[in-house]
Design an enzyme around this catalytic site. Structure first.
Site, mmCIF file in Angstrom:
data_model
loop_
_atom_site.group_PDB
_atom_site.id
_atom_site.type_symbol
_atom_site.label_atom_id
_atom_site.label_comp_id
_atom_site.label_asym_id
_atom_site.label_seq_id
_atom_site.Cartn_x
_atom_site.Cartn_y
_atom_site.Cartn_z
ATOM 1 N N HIS A 1 -87.119 -30.704 48.378
ATOM 2 C CA HIS A 1 -86.591 -29.348 48.480
ATOM 3 C C HIS A 1 -85.335 -29.146 48.656
ATOM 4 O O HIS A 1 -84.673 -28.328 49.458
ATOM 5 C CB HIS A 1 -87.607 -28.547 49.626
ATOM 6 C CG HIS A 1 -86.843 -28.775 50.841
ATOM 7 N ND1 HIS A 1 -88.210 -28.814 52.039
ATOM 8 C CD2 HIS A 1 -86.010 -29.206 51.641
ATOM 9 C CE1 HIS A 1 -87.588 -29.309 53.208
ATOM 10 N NE2 HIS A 1 -86.290 -29.391 53.057
ATOM 11 N N HIS B 1 -84.712 -24.624 58.346
ATOM 12 C CA HIS B 1 -83.538 -25.105 58.456
ATOM 13 C C HIS B 1 -82.614 -24.280 59.366
ATOM 14 O O HIS B 1 -81.369 -24.263 59.071
ATOM 15 C CB HIS B 1 -82.943 -25.836 57.186
ATOM 16 C CG HIS B 1 -83.636 -26.490 56.515
ATOM 17 N ND1 HIS B 1 -84.792 -26.061 55.668
ATOM 18 C CD2 HIS B 1 -83.379 -27.816 56.137
ATOM 19 C CE1 HIS B 1 -85.240 -27.063 55.195
ATOM 20 N NE2 HIS B 1 -84.504 -28.054 55.225
ATOM 21 N N HIS C 1 -83.466 -39.473 52.924
ATOM 22 C CA HIS C 1 -81.889 -38.661 52.704
ATOM 23 C C HIS C 1 -81.568 -38.554 54.221
ATOM 24 O O HIS C 1 -82.257 -38.437 55.130
ATOM 25 C CB HIS C 1 -81.928 -37.499 51.986
ATOM 26 C CG HIS C 1 -82.765 -36.173 52.411
ATOM 27 N ND1 HIS C 1 -83.935 -36.161 52.794
ATOM 28 C CD2 HIS C 1 -82.245 -35.094 52.888
ATOM 29 C CE1 HIS C 1 -84.292 -35.137 53.211
ATOM 30 N NE2 HIS C 1 -83.218 -34.349 53.283
ATOM 31 N N GLU D 1 -88.430 -35.546 57.055
ATOM 32 C CA GLU D 1 -89.187 -34.135 56.369
ATOM 33 C C GLU D 1 -90.462 -34.890 55.899
ATOM 34 O O GLU D 1 -91.248 -33.885 55.465
ATOM 35 C CB GLU D 1 -88.217 -33.608 55.640
ATOM 36 C CG GLU D 1 -87.312 -32.831 56.127
ATOM 37 C CD GLU D 1 -86.509 -32.119 55.162
ATOM 38 O OE1 GLU D 1 -85.575 -31.090 55.359
ATOM 39 O OE2 GLU D 1 -86.110 -32.736 53.773
HETATM 40 C C1 DHB Z 1 -80.023 -30.972 51.344
HETATM 41 C C2 DHB Z 1 -80.764 -30.195 52.455
HETATM 42 C C3 DHB Z 1 -82.043 -30.270 52.525
HETATM 43 O O1 DHB Z 1 -82.737 -29.488 53.409
HETATM 44 C C4 DHB Z 1 -82.824 -31.356 52.194
HETATM 45 O O2 DHB Z 1 -84.068 -31.328 52.469
HETATM 46 C C5 DHB Z 1 -82.006 -32.222 51.250
HETATM 47 C C6 DHB Z 1 -80.657 -32.114 51.126
HETATM 48 C C7 DHB Z 1 -78.436 -30.914 51.182
HETATM 49 O O3 DHB Z 1 -78.074 -29.874 51.972
HETATM 50 O O4 DHB Z 1 -78.109 -31.404 50.373
HETATM 51 FE FE FE Z 2 -84.544 -30.034 54.207
#
Ligand code: DHB
Ligand code: FE
Length: 279
Positions: free
Chosen positions: A12, A59, A192, A239
């Site tokens: 997402h 978030h 990530h 996540e």
């Molecule tokens: C980003 C934000 C998110 O919530 C995520 O799950 C992945 C990437 C971002 O800010 O790039």
């Molecule tokens: Fe996220």
């Protein structure tokens, strides 16, 4: 009784919202990501779910650091979105299914999950963007029940606990006195890390192993502590807990109808799976 027709797991990333707003779906950077959803669109056309239970992590739009429930369940008539920044336009509101919400709330508390019930709730990119990926015309044909799992402020719930939450919700869906066709979706991940020394960290081997495990050995990732998951998938990669809850809801056996894995989208490894119950 209600019928669980399938499960979808997807990433997402906010940049997806900008790409949609700018119509970049056929841009070479974005095409391999957006094309991954075509089989999901075909499946939705035939499976026709009425309600979608969405496991996601807020978030900072609905909950902030001052009040942070571990698990929360939406029981609102409607869920609106808001401007989160990132250049993502706010999307149309989502109709709630309060009957299913309260059924889930009752079932979870009876199952000894001490949840927070939200009769008002705003939803952020973790709900809105996956919805827009599933239904690009943004005329939502389903009602939703958002289920929020804290992944932004430690301590986080364990992978094992999130899987069990999903199992409880799966049982509750099966016992819901309704003719509705219900699907579940989990959004977030995959690997990530957005900040710190390992910013930009992606772990393809782990992600692919994790996706495979959801098909044949769904509790595999529940052996890991949250800190081990952070180590393997990155701070925000945790996540993937949403994927585990989704898989938990789907019962013992699933078949995987489609999957896509594409790196990177922004700084994130994006994954997609479409599962159907097989037992
Ligand atoms: C980003 C934000 C998110 O919530 C995520 O799950 C992945 C990437 C971002 O800010 O790039
Ligand atoms: Fe996220």
């Amino acid at each position: 009784m209600a019928q669980l027709v399938g499960g979808i797991t997807t990433s997402h990333v906010p940049a997806i919202g900008r790409a949609i707003a700018k119509n970049l779906q056929h841009d070479p950077y974005w095409k391999p990501f957006f094309d991954g959803f075509a089989p999901v669109h075909r499946w939705l056309d035939s499976a026709k779910p009425d309600v979608l239970v969405v496991f996601y992590n807020d978030h900072g739009l609905n909950f902030f650091l001052d009040k942070m429930p571990t698990f929360s369940v939406g029981a609102a008539p409607v869920y609106t979105t808001a401007d989160e920044g990132w250049g993502i336009p706010a999307l149309p509101p989502f109709q709630g299914d309060q009957d299913l919400s309260w059924h889930l709330v009752n079932a979870l508390v009876a199952d000894e999950f001490d949840i927070t019930t939200c009769q008002e709730m705003v939803v952020d990119h973790a709900v809105t963007l996956p919805m827009a990926l599933l239904w690009p015309d943004q005329a939502w044909p389903v009602k939703i029940v958002p289920v929020c799992i804290n992944t932004v402020q430690f301590p986080l719930p364990s992978a094992r606990r999130c899987y069990a939450l999903g199992e409880s919700i799966g049982r509750a869906i099966a016992s819901w006195d309704s003719n509705a066709r219900v699907a579940v979706m989990g959004t977030g991940g995959l690997s990530h890390q957005l900040d710190g020394q390992r910013a930009g960290f992606i772990n393809k081997d782990f992600d692919l192993h994790f996706m495979e495990s959801l098909i044949h050995d769904p509790k595999w990732a529940t052996q890991f502590s949250i800190h081990e998951l952070v180590e393997k998938a990155g701070t925000q990669g945790v996540e993937l807990l949403m994927w585990l809850a989704t898989r938990g809801a789907m019962g013992e056996k699933v078949k995987c109808l489609h999957q896509n894995y594409h790196i990177p989208i922004s700084n994130t490894a994006s994954g997609l799976m479409l599962l159907e119950p097989a037992s």
